[in-house]
Motif scaffolding. Sequence first.
Motif, PDB file in Angstrom:
ATOM      1  N   VAL A   1      11.413  -4.941  24.598  1.00 62.55           N
ATOM      2  CA  VAL A   1      12.140  -3.796  24.923  1.00 62.55           C
ATOM      3  C   VAL A   1      12.775  -4.081  26.224  1.00 62.55           C
ATOM      4  O   VAL A   1      13.989  -3.665  26.340  1.00 62.55           O
TER       5      VAL A   1
ATOM      6  N   ARG B   1       8.047  -6.963  19.980  1.00 63.11           N
ATOM      7  CA  ARG B   1       9.695  -6.480  20.641  1.00 63.11           C
ATOM      8  C   ARG B   1       9.725  -6.415  22.067  1.00 63.11           C
ATOM      9  O   ARG B   1       8.905  -5.874  22.721  1.00 63.11           O
TER      10      ARG B   1
ATOM     11  N   GLN C   1       2.492   4.381  27.535  1.00 64.30           N
ATOM     12  CA  GLN C   1       3.543   3.235  27.084  1.00 64.30           C
ATOM     13  C   GLN C   1       4.693   3.893  26.736  1.00 64.30           C
ATOM     14  O   GLN C   1       5.817   3.471  27.075  1.00 64.30           O
ATOM     15  N   SER C   2       4.894   4.877  26.150  1.00 64.38           N
ATOM     16  CA  SER C   2       6.004   5.674  26.095  1.00 64.38           C
ATOM     17  C   SER C   2       5.967   7.103  25.707  1.00 64.38           C
ATOM     18  O   SER C   2       4.755   7.630  25.540  1.00 64.38           O
TER      19      SER C   2
ATOM     20  N   PHE D   1       6.658  -4.377  23.518  1.00 64.85           N
ATOM     21  CA  PHE D   1       5.673  -3.334  22.839  1.00 64.85           C
ATOM     22  C   PHE D   1       5.527  -4.209  21.555  1.00 64.85           C
ATOM     23  O   PHE D   1       6.527  -4.449  20.601  1.00 64.85           O
TER      24      PHE D   1
ATOM     25  N   GLU E   1      12.389  11.325  32.168  1.00 63.32           N
ATOM     26  CA  GLU E   1      13.183  11.810  30.957  1.00 63.32           C
ATOM     27  C   GLU E   1      12.606  13.067  30.389  1.00 63.32           C
ATOM     28  O   GLU E   1      13.310  13.791  29.871  1.00 63.32           O
TER      29      GLU E   1
ATOM     30  N   GLU F   1      20.734   3.619  19.435  1.00 67.74           N
ATOM     31  CA  GLU F   1      19.738   3.810  18.313  1.00 67.74           C
ATOM     32  C   GLU F   1      19.934   5.548  18.093  1.00 67.74           C
ATOM     33  O   GLU F   1      20.196   6.216  18.995  1.00 67.74           O
TER      34      GLU F   1
ATOM     35  N   PRO G   1      23.108   2.554  26.083  1.00 72.39           N
ATOM     36  CA  PRO G   1      23.215   3.187  24.853  1.00 72.39           C
ATOM     37  C   PRO G   1      21.601   3.703  24.750  1.00 72.39           C
ATOM     38  O   PRO G   1      20.650   3.123  25.383  1.00 72.39           O
ATOM     39  N   ASN G   2      21.456   4.706  23.857  1.00 75.42           N
ATOM     40  CA  ASN G   2      19.925   5.167  23.363  1.00 75.42           C
ATOM     41  C   ASN G   2      19.111   3.975  22.998  1.00 75.42           C
ATOM     42  O   ASN G   2      19.746   3.238  22.476  1.00 75.42           O
ATOM     43  N   GLY G   3      17.870   3.779  23.465  1.00 72.96           N
ATOM     44  CA  GLY G   3      17.236   2.702  22.945  1.00 72.96           C
ATOM     45  C   GLY G   3      17.353   1.505  23.654  1.00 72.96           C
ATOM     46  O   GLY G   3      16.853   0.359  23.103  1.00 72.96           O
ATOM     47  N   ALA G   4      18.262   1.205  24.649  1.00 70.26           N
ATOM     48  CA  ALA G   4      18.827   0.023  25.313  1.00 70.26           C
ATOM     49  C   ALA G   4      17.288  -0.462  26.195  1.00 70.26           C
ATOM     50  O   ALA G   4      17.185  -1.679  26.777  1.00 70.26           O
ATOM     51  N   GLY G   5      16.503   0.322  26.450  1.00 72.86           N
ATOM     52  CA  GLY G   5      15.270   0.079  27.355  1.00 72.86           C
ATOM     53  C   GLY G   5      15.459   0.400  28.823  1.00 72.86           C
ATOM     54  O   GLY G   5      14.775   0.342  29.858  1.00 72.86           O
ATOM     55  N   LYS G   6      16.271   1.551  29.003  1.00 74.31           N
ATOM     56  CA  LYS G   6      16.457   2.111  30.521  1.00 74.31           C
ATOM     57  C   LYS G   6      15.056   2.791  30.875  1.00 74.31           C
ATOM     58  O   LYS G   6      14.740   2.572  32.026  1.00 74.31           O
ATOM     59  N   THR G   7      14.721   3.771  30.157  1.00 71.99           N
ATOM     60  CA  THR G   7      13.362   4.456  30.571  1.00 71.99           C
ATOM     61  C   THR G   7      12.343   3.267  30.913  1.00 71.99           C
ATOM     62  O   THR G   7      11.613   3.464  31.826  1.00 71.99           O
ATOM     63  N   THR G   8      12.273   2.486  29.751  1.00 72.94           N
ATOM     64  CA  THR G   8      11.179   1.567  29.894  1.00 72.94           C
ATOM     65  C   THR G   8      11.213   0.737  31.215  1.00 72.94           C
ATOM     66  O   THR G   8      10.341   0.450  31.905  1.00 72.94           O
TER      67      THR G   8
END
Lengths: 408, 307
Positions: free
Chosen positions: B22, B20, A395-396, B17, B84, B305, B41-48
């Motif tokens: 994401v 939320r 999931q992450s 998730f 990442e 984040e 920015p960090n936590g924006a949801g890019k990786t997801t």
Amino acid sequence: MSNLLRTLRQAMTIARRDFIATVFTPIFLLFLFAPVIMGSFGAIGGMGAASVADGRADKTRIVAIVPDANARTIAEADTRLRAVFRRDEEAPPGLTTLRPAGDPAAQARAAFASKDYEATAVLYGPLETPQVLYGPRGKRAADYLGLLAAETLAANRLNGDVPRVTAVKTALERQGGSAGNRRQSASFAVFGVFLLNLFLASQVVGTMAEERNNKVIEVLAAAVPLESVFLGKLLGMFGVAILFVGFWGTIIAKLGSLLPPDVASALAIQAAVGTPAFVVLFVTYFTMAYLLLGSAFLVVGAQASTPREIQMLALPISVLQMGMLALALAGTARPDGWIATVAQMFPLSSPFAMAGRAATSPDLWPHIAAIAWQLLWVTIFITLGARLFRRGVLQSGSAKPFWKRARG
Amino acid sequence: MTVNDPAVFAEHLVKRFGERRVVDGIDLIVPRGAIYGVLGPNGAGKTTTLRTLLGIIEPDEGRRSILGHFSPREASDRVGYLPEERGLYPSMKARDAIAFMGALRGLDRRTGRTRAAEMMEAAGLGHAIDEKIKKLSKGMAQLVQLLGSVVHRPDLLVLDEPFSGLDPVNQEKLEALILAERDRGATVLFSTHIMAHAERVCDRLAIIAGGKRRFEGTVDEARGTLPSRVRYLPARPQAGVAEVLPHDATPDGDGWRFQLPREGIEGLLVTLIERGYGIGGLSIERPGLHDAFVRIVGRDAAEGEPA
Ligand SMILES: Nc1ncnc2c1ncn2[C@@H]1O[C@H](COP(=O)(O)OP(=O)(O)O)[C@@H](O)[C@H]1O
Ligand SMILES: [Mg+2]
């Protein structure tokens, strides 16, 4: 490329990596030679025990108090009779003859107190009506002395002209082995399957932990469906198993051909379904047990994120596995009992129990049914495992195991 | 679908998730042959987002296609990916690691090993071909992994924060490699929260924040969301110049700063000369991608984040 082919190709890539990573490590040598190490511990223990026994065996004697005229005849009779004993420990202690002096009964008693040897049984009196005294564990020696007396008497009557008869000996194969032998083969089969599995399944979890630790898992998961990763890991360890079994199989086969035939046949596996079928079934059940337990371990490995967590989770699985073994062994002890049936039906114990059954019962059809049944469960386990795995790992990067995530 | 389809296509992607969202309804079209940046920015949801596109995780809503396949797995042999969180087997040799990654994507091992050596030579890592990964520095290991993700010559290369963890020299090598991949005909999709790289290499970009797409277009278009700024220095400073300048003009040393008026600056210059203020100095500054980014996602959000 068809999907199946691709899945296989990917699984093989992963299997190859795991195989190489496992086999080319010092730990693997330890594993490969574990039987030797365990065997030599056993041998050292055995040698110790044997040397204690030898020390005593050297000095123990059976004693015959006979006049000089009979001393040679009884010694010859002893040589003839002794030849039938196969192993040293079965043979009676060496024979010592004494010249009668004074009261033979008192002399016989005195022989037990001798410092030169340790008498287990002493014969005295006329050969027609001999008297035999024996000490603790000397009953068999006493019987033997009685036999010697009769043999000596017969030789005397024939003036030493004992007929020499050489029988034509033909070995006859016993079909299917005795019941006791079969049960022994059964336990051996079950136990062999079990031990190899224990090592391999925990090894699978080990490689899994490694991948989670060094984050390779994301590389794998991006390129390859998790089912292939799973299958690959199982196959890789199976390769290790084959190497192991092949290595020892070859050595044992080579050693076996060096052994005298009667010893070899005493050691040979005697299975009710016949040896070729038994070997095939054994390998199949080994594979099934491995796939089932391996995928169970994989699921665990997927949930845990540190080696410590894996150890914690692997413990219940090992205990469960022990339980399965116990169940299967209980089943083989009473092949027709209800425990045996339960052990054969329950997916996790079925391979062990069925391997045992192959040794004790000649029917083949239950094996076909059992293999189909187990295959079904292997599929269920792998599919379920891959799903749980996906939830646990992917999931992450900061994924928590599901039981923690459930709480927040 | 045909070759003219975009390399990556996503329509209203949603990934939750728990409660939320994401990834919250993202649309994306990456044309073939483009270098495309996903900024946020960090936590924006890019990786997801990237993981969802690649099929590592499944979206809760929406559809996506990769190289014309609605199931990303079907295209997996033609895709390369640098996650990442980098990861290689520490006890593998560098060239074997590259070949292994190629083999996962269907490249035969022999070719993989040959190419691995060539690529490492070309990237200045020739001395490390037979080194074990654990002997390499972090940056070198990362380059090795990057080579592993292109060894099978993918049609689509997906890189998640490829620049992070590299020193400036290696960052430059990476930029060169991205351009080389594009020239070879590949599509490159990468995420970053550092604008400078995106500004230099991207053909197009999407800016996301809070799981939503806030902007899509070329770098120029992104910068165009902000007006240029003018810095003006009168030749003869006199009171009253402020009345001629736009309302937002603020003094800055001897001169003034203000936004470039929408109708252009020519009229203003004429007035300034006629009234006798003269032109002592004049510069029109285009805003950087970073300014545009801050404006698009908001100053607070741009901080991201805590990583
Ligand atoms: N498996 C997960 N469970 C819960 N939250 C997650 C999970 N994966 C990512 N997140 C959260 O989703 C948000 C976006 O993460 P991510 O896609 O990694 O952002 P980015 O790559 O833009 O920094 C973060 O707040 C992160 O903590
Ligand atoms: Mg990220």
